[in-house]
Design a protein around this motif. Structure first.
Motif, short mmCIF file in Angstrom:
data_model
loop_
_atom_site.label_atom_id
_atom_site.label_comp_id
_atom_site.label_asym_id
_atom_site.label_seq_id
_atom_site.Cartn_x
_atom_site.Cartn_y
_atom_site.Cartn_z
N TYR A 57 0.84 -1.20 0.00
CA TYR A 57 0.00 0.00 0.00
C TYR A 57 0.88 1.25 0.00
O TYR A 57 0.88 2.02 -0.96
N GLN A 163 -16.76 5.11 2.69
CA GLN A 163 -15.63 5.21 1.76
C GLN A 163 -15.60 3.93 0.93
O GLN A 163 -15.28 2.85 1.42
N ASP A 193 -12.85 6.00 -3.19
CA ASP A 193 -11.40 6.01 -3.01
C ASP A 193 -10.79 4.98 -3.96
O ASP A 193 -10.95 3.78 -3.77
N ASN A 195 -7.57 4.62 -4.43
CA ASN A 195 -6.28 4.14 -3.92
C ASN A 195 -5.24 3.96 -5.03
O ASN A 195 -4.60 2.92 -5.12
N GLU A 218 -11.30 10.25 -4.32
CA GLU A 218 -10.05 10.20 -3.54
C GLU A 218 -8.95 9.46 -4.29
O GLU A 218 -9.16 8.36 -4.78
N ASP A 241 -4.42 11.44 -0.90
CA ASP A 241 -4.02 10.59 0.24
C ASP A 241 -2.59 10.09 0.04
O ASP A 241 -1.64 10.68 0.52
N GLU A 242 -2.43 9.00 -0.73
CA GLU A 242 -1.15 8.31 -0.80
C GLU A 242 0.02 9.22 -1.18
O GLU A 242 1.14 9.03 -0.69
N ASN A 263 -6.07 13.33 3.20
CA ASN A 263 -6.07 12.21 4.14
C ASN A 263 -4.68 12.13 4.77
O ASN A 263 -3.70 11.85 4.08
N LYS A 265 -2.36 10.25 7.39
CA LYS A 265 -2.22 9.02 8.16
C LYS A 265 -0.98 9.15 9.05
O LYS A 265 0.08 9.55 8.58
MG MG Z 1 -7.43 6.80 0.94
#
Ligand code: MG
Length: 367
Positions: A57, A163, A193, A195, A218, A241-242, A263, A265
């Motif tokens: 991930y 989500q 999302d 990803n 997302e 995010d990522e 996002n 984390k």
């Molecule tokens: Mg995400």
């Protein structure tokens, strides 16, 4: 106060729903989590947790947490765990990169600071806003009908933010978004999302095909530039995010107006100290946030709750209760979901006490 010893435990966290699936056929059935214990010469102990979402991930993997602790830990013996900025500089000087390795230590040192100050971490991070925070529920990637069928059960648990894991075949993803959107009620929020799972032209196609749907998009693509290109052709609220893993890219994304929500984390940024810095910057810049971690159990969920609960509510888009997804409880005192919401503990530090019988024997020991 000095760090006297660092221990780490390996814990397996199976899932109530057996498996968690997202873009590109990636899935996890049992999460491999590391709980970090930092002991001090003052008799105060703090706990942190790092749990990658599998090895595919983010650039992080479960054994890497333990290997990194063995490398980094000896440099931290004798340091004051309460001086978090100094401690983070020490960690960055001793081990370049590998933010996720540092996350559990930083989290444990916030726990120690809270115990030393007799204050909950959320109060040390800026203050407790309101009674509790809003959770989202991730809907693991399945067929459109299966995903839509999950919404009623999650709503019965109190969730109002969903989500959806997309990032698969774009035509099926369009059906997934429409099928789940059909189940929404006023006040619900839906995030699709991907990803990183779509290439640029597919992402634009999906966004245009669901133009009439009330949905956030997302992290559609792998790179920042691809996401920015999609963003510029997309009418939906947009989340990154990522690709947002430090302050430099966060500031660049702000300058490019590349997102409405980010996002953050905890382990992706390298701990609570750095995530709080990014969080406070987002508040100043008017950017909404999903505050969470890659995964985890009770300790990570407690840390997320303190971070989220100390965030002005209008900027907290949503947050996560990972401990309700997994079947194993590793600590007493962790937040428990109530009607789709959770609250940070009012006890000092993170407000948790690990269940040592569940943690077993330490697999890393640095003295
Ligand atoms: Mg995400």
């Amino acid at each position: 106060m000095k760090i006297a010893r660092i221990l780490a435990y390996r814990v397996e966290l199976p899932l109530h729903e057996t498996t968690y699936k997202w873009s590109g056929g990636k899935s996890v059935t049992v999460f491999d989590s590391t709980i970090v214990q930092v002991d001090t010469d003052a008799g105060i102990t703090g706990y942190g947790e790092v749990c990658p979402l599998g090895p595919f991930y983010l650039p992080a993997y479960a054994d890497g947490v333990r290997a990194g602790l063995r490398e980094l830990g000896p440099h931290l013996i004798g340091e004051d765990p309460r001086q978090l900025a100094k401690l983070n500089r020490k960690m960055d000087a001793a081990l370049k990169g590998h933010p996720y390795v540092k996350s559990g230590i930083d989290m444990a040192c916030w726990d120690i600071l809270g115990h030393a100050a007799a204050l909950p971490v959320c109060e040390l991070m800026g203050g407790r806003f309101g009674a509790d925070v809003t959770l989202y529920r991730a809907i693991s990637q399945e067929s459109p009908d299966q995903m839509a069928a999950k919404v009623a059960g999650y709503r019965a648990e109190g969730y109002r933010r969903f989500q959806l894991k997309v990032g698969g075949d774009p035509d099926v993803d369009i059906e997934r978004i429409r099928a789940v959107a059909d189940k929404l009620q006023t006040g619900d929020r839906l995030v699709a999302d991907a990803n990183t799972g779509w290439v640029q032209h597919e992402a634009i196609r999906v966004a245009k095909a669901v133009r009439d749907v009330d949905v956030y998009i997302e992290q559609p693509c792998l790179t920042y530039e691809e996401c920015l290109a999609v963003r510029r052709q997309c009418e939906h609220p947009f989340i990154l995010d990522e690709t947002i893993d430090d302050l430099n890219i966060l500031l660049r994304a702000r300058a490019d107006l590349a997102m409405d929500v980010v996002n953050l984390k905890i382990s992706k940024l390298g701990g609570l100290t750095k995530t709080r810095q990014a969080r406070d910057l987002c508040v100043s810049m008017g950017i909404g946030m999903t505050l969470e971690d890659s995964w985890g159990g009770d300790v990570v969920t407690a840390a997320i709750a303190h971070l989220a609960h100390s965030t002005p509510p209008e900027f907290l888009f949503t947050t996560t209760d990972f401990n309700s997804y997994v079947t194993v409880s590793t600590a007493d005192g962790a937040p428990q979901r109530v009607n789709g919401r959770m609250a940070a503990s009012t006890a000092p530090g993170l407000g948790i006490s690990p269940k040592m019988s569940v943690l077993g024997k330490p697999v890393v020991r640095i003295v």
